[in-house]
Design an enzyme around this catalytic site. Structure first.
Site, mmCIF file in Angstrom:
data_model
loop_
_atom_site.group_PDB
_atom_site.id
_atom_site.type_symbol
_atom_site.label_atom_id
_atom_site.label_comp_id
_atom_site.label_asym_id
_atom_site.label_seq_id
_atom_site.Cartn_x
_atom_site.Cartn_y
_atom_site.Cartn_z
ATOM 1 N N GLN A 107 0.965 -1.102 0.116
ATOM 2 C CA GLN A 107 0.100 0.074 -0.103
ATOM 3 C C GLN A 107 0.927 1.233 -0.125
ATOM 4 O OE1 GLN A 107 -2.143 1.542 3.554
ATOM 5 N NE2 GLN A 107 -3.814 1.319 2.513
ATOM 6 N N TYR A 177 -6.374 11.062 3.014
ATOM 7 C CA TYR A 177 -5.075 11.256 2.999
ATOM 8 C C TYR A 177 -4.824 12.451 1.905
ATOM 9 C CZ TYR A 177 -3.770 7.422 6.280
ATOM 10 O OH TYR A 177 -3.677 6.669 7.236
ATOM 11 N N ARG A 354 -9.944 -6.377 10.500
ATOM 12 C CA ARG A 354 -10.220 -6.933 11.979
ATOM 13 C C ARG A 354 -10.472 -8.330 12.129
ATOM 14 N NH1 ARG A 354 -14.719 -2.474 13.479
ATOM 15 N NH2 ARG A 354 -14.767 -2.934 11.198
#
Length: 407
Positions: A107, A177, A354
């Site tokens: 990423q 971002y 998660r």
């Protein structure tokens, strides 16, 4: 249902998937979850072991996150700096994932308004002058010259990833971002060719994408992580996001969009859903900021109940729009039935975060028992562990090896 029917259905769910120039052994990707295992910005053995556990647990591809394209682009402590001087460690990382039977994605991103001077050493940048209420930092407007530099840094980072043996790169165009903040009318007040219309606000992302594609060609797959909706009034919503997806998709340079929502600037729980861990957030701060979180944390972070497949409704809106790239579904995916529904509805892949922190071997468990329940309870205590070492509080960290940098 007879056992052989269950087995057949599971086999259908976990069929290999073609993604640009690569083939995934099944449609499950480990979503990016900024690991905090790189104190010097380099690969460590602990980082390798952390990701290898997911591959050995049955997923097809793991995402190394977060890989900053420059020191000014760091978002949190202990992240990877994706530069050529770190390539030996990156090669060891990809070799370990391949040996374990899976693939590796990197990423790539620049934190922009999410960054803090404490971490990067410099004032954060945004499309326009902007005050981040979460970090209490004022961002300055990025210049055209600096934008050109960022475009080249993305391309350089992608080339490093290709040379290091990564199978894919994920361009982080989400969560407000730097690149994502250009999409947002809330942050982007520019009067030049990068502000105003959605075509202009998408221009920076398109230029990065095309430069990356020019540099890496078909050496690896290109995934774009794209925010559908950030839950902030006057910011990104589906009408503009689908248009951004259309513009980027038409270039033919995107192999897949990973559809996400929420932001790291404000209203963070819009992304995560479930319990709002105020104590966890406060523990990452000091002094007046710590008190501020305790007093106003719920207003800043937001509160949203957890639902299975909570991004599915919004993600469906992109299916008629995106013609060339594939779509990756994220959000509330914890069981075989969730993965099967995504695949049945036309999503080529799913990304899990998660659920894998709680059970790194959840895919192997599902294959052995399609009715196996996921153990993640969405307490979100892992959410703020990115400021130390990302981990589920209910699972002893199985990667206990060295945090020393591999160079």
């Amino acid at each position: 249902m007879e056992n052989r029917d269950i087995i057949h259905k599971t086999e259908e769910t976990f069929k290999p998937v073609q993604l640009g120039p690569i083939t995934l052994r099944n449609p499950v990707i480990k979503a990016a979850t900024s690991e905090g295992r790189s104190p010097e910005g380099k690969v460590t053995q602990a980082l390798i072991d952390f990701h290898r556990g997911f591959i050995e647990g049955g997923i097809a591809m793991t995402t190394l996150a977060y890989c900053a394209i420059s020191k000014a682009g760091f978002a949190a402590p202990g992240e990877i700096l994706m530069v050529r001087e770190n390539i030996d460690g990156l090669k060891r990382f990809t070799a370990a994932m391949h040996k374990a039977g899976g693939l590796a994605s990197a990423q790539l991103g620049h934190a922009g308004p999410v960054a803090t001077k404490k971490i990067t050493g410099v004032q954060p940048v945004a499309p326009s002058r902007f005050f981040n209420l979460t970090s209490l930092q004022t961002c300055r407007a990025i210049s055209l010259k600096e934008m050109d530099e960022v475009i080249e840094q993305f391309a350089d980072a992608a080339a490093v990833a290709a040379d290091a043996g990564f199978d894919a790169v994920e361009l982080h165009f989400g969560h407000l971002y730097l690149v994502s903040s250009f999409f947002s009318p809330w942050i982007n007040k520019r009067k030049d060719q990068y502000g105003g219309s959605i075509e202009n606000r998408t221009r920076f992302a398109k230029e990065i994408l095309l430069r990356v594609k020019e540099r890496v060609k078909d050496r690896l797959a290109i995934i774009v992580k794209l925010s559908m909706d950030d839950g902030i009034k006057g910011s990104i919503w589906l009408d503009d996001a689908t248009e951004t997806a259309r513009i980027l998709d038409e270039t033919g340079a995107v192999d897949a969009f990973e559809l996400t929502m929420g932001s790291s600037v404000s209203n963070q729980m819009y992304l995560f859903r479930g319990d709002t861990d105020i104590d966890g957030m406060a523990a990452t701060q000091k002094g007046i900021l710590k008190l501020g979180v305790k007093w106003f944390g719920r207003q800043i972070l937001g509160e949203y109940p957890y639902e299975d497949l909570y991004m599915l409704k919004s993600a469906r809106q992109f299916q008629p729009i995106v013609k060339k790239a594939k779509l990756i579904l994220l959000g509330g995916i914890n069981t075989h039935s969730h993965i099967a529904q995504a695949v049945t509805e036309g999503f080529s892949m799913v990304a899990m975060g998660r659920a894998l922190l709680r059970e790194p071997d959840i895919i192997n468990k599902i294959k052995a028992n399609p009715h196996a329940p996921g153990l993640c309870i969405h307490c979100n205590k892992c959410m703020f562990s990115v400021y130390t070492t990302t981990n589920c509080v209910f699972t002893k960290e199985y990667a206990t090896t060295s945090q020393a940098a591999i160079s």
